[in-house]
Scaffold this motif. Structure first.
Motif, mmCIF file in Angstrom:
data_model
loop_
_atom_site.group_PDB
_atom_site.id
_atom_site.type_symbol
_atom_site.label_atom_id
_atom_site.label_comp_id
_atom_site.label_asym_id
_atom_site.label_seq_id
_atom_site.Cartn_x
_atom_site.Cartn_y
_atom_site.Cartn_z
ATOM 1 N N GLU A 253 24.533 53.252 71.178
ATOM 2 C CA GLU A 253 25.775 52.607 70.734
ATOM 3 C C GLU A 253 25.561 51.847 69.420
ATOM 4 O OE1 GLU A 253 29.263 49.824 72.737
ATOM 5 O OE2 GLU A 253 27.216 49.671 73.475
ATOM 6 N N THR A 254 24.445 51.164 69.319
ATOM 7 C CA THR A 254 24.168 50.407 68.097
ATOM 8 C C THR A 254 23.984 51.334 66.906
ATOM 9 O OG1 THR A 254 23.124 48.664 69.412
ATOM 10 C CG2 THR A 254 22.655 48.678 67.050
ATOM 11 N N ALA A 255 23.285 52.453 67.112
ATOM 12 C CA ALA A 255 23.104 53.412 66.014
ATOM 13 C C ALA A 255 24.466 53.876 65.484
ATOM 14 C CB ALA A 255 22.271 54.604 66.483
ATOM 15 N N ASP A 259 26.006 52.704 61.840
ATOM 16 C CA ASP A 259 26.390 53.782 60.941
ATOM 17 C C ASP A 259 27.828 53.578 60.448
ATOM 18 O OD1 ASP A 259 26.134 56.656 59.852
ATOM 19 O OD2 ASP A 259 27.869 56.809 61.176
ATOM 20 N N ARG A 260 28.725 53.266 61.385
ATOM 21 C CA ARG A 260 30.126 53.031 61.009
ATOM 22 C C ARG A 260 30.243 51.818 60.086
ATOM 23 N NH1 ARG A 260 35.219 54.310 62.110
ATOM 24 N NH2 ARG A 260 36.827 52.703 62.268
ATOM 25 N N GLY A 261 29.510 50.763 60.399
ATOM 26 C CA GLY A 261 29.541 49.566 59.558
ATOM 27 C C GLY A 261 29.063 49.849 58.146
ATOM 28 N N CYS A 262 28.014 50.647 58.024
ATOM 29 C CA CYS A 262 27.504 51.005 56.692
ATOM 30 C C CYS A 262 28.556 51.790 55.902
ATOM 31 C CB CYS A 262 26.225 51.833 56.824
ATOM 32 S SG CYS A 262 24.766 50.873 57.316
ATOM 33 N N LYS A 263 29.260 52.683 56.562
ATOM 34 C CA LYS A 263 30.304 53.451 55.876
ATOM 35 C C LYS A 263 31.450 52.546 55.416
ATOM 36 C CE LYS A 263 29.647 58.095 57.804
ATOM 37 N NZ LYS A 263 28.397 57.943 58.533
ATOM 38 N N VAL A 264 31.842 51.613 56.268
ATOM 39 C CA VAL A 264 32.941 50.708 55.926
ATOM 40 C C VAL A 264 32.535 49.766 54.793
ATOM 41 C CG1 VAL A 264 34.357 48.790 56.798
ATOM 42 C CG2 VAL A 264 34.061 50.853 58.180
ATOM 43 N N LEU A 265 31.309 49.267 54.838
ATOM 44 C CA LEU A 265 30.834 48.338 53.806
ATOM 45 C C LEU A 265 30.529 49.048 52.495
ATOM 46 C CD1 LEU A 265 28.541 46.155 56.063
ATOM 47 C CD2 LEU A 265 30.566 45.343 54.846
ATOM 48 N N THR A 271 22.748 50.565 53.342
ATOM 49 C CA THR A 271 22.726 51.798 54.128
ATOM 50 C C THR A 271 21.314 52.354 54.229
ATOM 51 O OG1 THR A 271 25.007 52.321 53.516
ATOM 52 C CG2 THR A 271 23.630 54.146 54.286
ATOM 53 N N GLN A 272 20.597 52.376 53.125
ATOM 54 C CA GLN A 272 19.227 52.881 53.125
ATOM 55 C C GLN A 272 18.340 52.034 54.047
ATOM 56 O OE1 GLN A 272 17.311 52.860 49.274
ATOM 57 N NE2 GLN A 272 15.776 54.346 49.906
#
Length: 277
Positions: A253-255, A259-265, A271-272
């Motif tokens: 769930e965290t992965a 991942d979603r948070g990195c896309k939104v931010l 992200t890296q």
């Protein structure tokens, strides 16, 4: 061949959503007392007088809001509004602020615990409902809960867990296990992150963005165990782990949520850093 398989899969998923999942939850609507019923037994016998969890109702609002955003079926927006009205009128404590843990079937408070985890799910629901409906009141309520968490539900290290109705700290039985009472949990931190991601996505609020970046650092530096390649789950107030436990499902769930948070931010350097974890 791959495109044909993908199309078939999409059709099957949409059919299951529209002919199975959505009708099921529409059938849980309580038009007498508001919100959605709290209990079905294994054979789908409904208990109309069962306790109504505020987390359950928040998640249902999120579901119908997102289903409407995807499908544009006005009946789904009506379901989301039904849930929103119940949340606003009954789940939210008008005297002390915040959202209760649960209500009686008639919408009166049952368990008045204020849990940070629960406040987060309400932000999640309100953010999605705002996106679906355009109702500015829902966004304002989400921002007020964000401020509540940031000013009342944390110490200098991180987010605390459970509080009395008037926000005095109490023991965290609800999100602890194995006889261990945790001052802080990975689970609460994760769902605060999840809620803030949606709030930032629909609002663009810079204060929310800064907290998302801070939470990412906490996951990277305090929650993730680089030797065991897993998250720790239960912590003391200083984020020292207090139980040797691997929550495999929460790692998945965290992965997904990171991942979603990195896309939104949309921050390549962040992200890296997080994708390596």
């Amino acid at each position: 061949m791959k495109n044909a398989e993908t199309k078939k899969m999409r059709e099957e998923i949409k059919k299951h959503l529209t002919e199975g999942i959505i009708p099921f939850w529409k059938g849980m609507r309580d038009d007498e007392f508001g919100g959605y019923y709290g209990f079905l037994d294994y054979d789908l016998n409904l208990d109309k007088k069962a306790e109504k969890g505020c987390i359950l109702n928040s998640r249902i609002i999120w579901f119908f809001s997102n289903a409407y955003t995807l499908l544009k079926d006005e009946s789904l927006l009506d379901e989301a509004k039904h849930g929103y009205d119940f949340l606003k009128d009954h789940c939210l404590d008008k005297e002390y602020g915040g959202i209760y843990w649960s209500l009686n079937y008639d919408g009166t408070p049952k368990d008045t615990t204020k849990h940070t985890y629960n406040q987060a799910f309400c932000i999640y629901a309100l953010s999605s409902y705002y996106e679906a409906s355009g109702d500015a009141e829902a966004l304002e309520l989400a921002k007020k809960l964000f401020t509540l968490i940031e000013t009342t539900c944390m110490d200098e290290v991180g987010y605390l867990e459970a509080f009395t109705r008037d926000f005095k700290p109490e023991s965290n039985e609800k999100l602890s296990e194995n006889g261990v009472l945790a001052d802080k949990t990975m689970n609460t931190l994760l769902h605060v992150f999840e809620a803030y991601t949606e709030l930032y996505r629909v609002s663009g609020d810079e204060k929310v963005r800064r907290r998302l970046l801070w939470i990412m650092d906490v996951f990277a530096e305090k929650v993730y165990n680089p030797k065991l390649h897993r998250q720790e789950v239960f912590f003391d107030k200083h984020y020292n782990t207090i139980l040797n436990l691997h929550s495999y499902g929460h790692d998945i769930e965290t992965a997904w949520l990171i991942d979603r948070g990195c896309k939104v931010l949309d921050d390549p350097e962040l992200t890296q850093k997080m994708y390596a974890i």
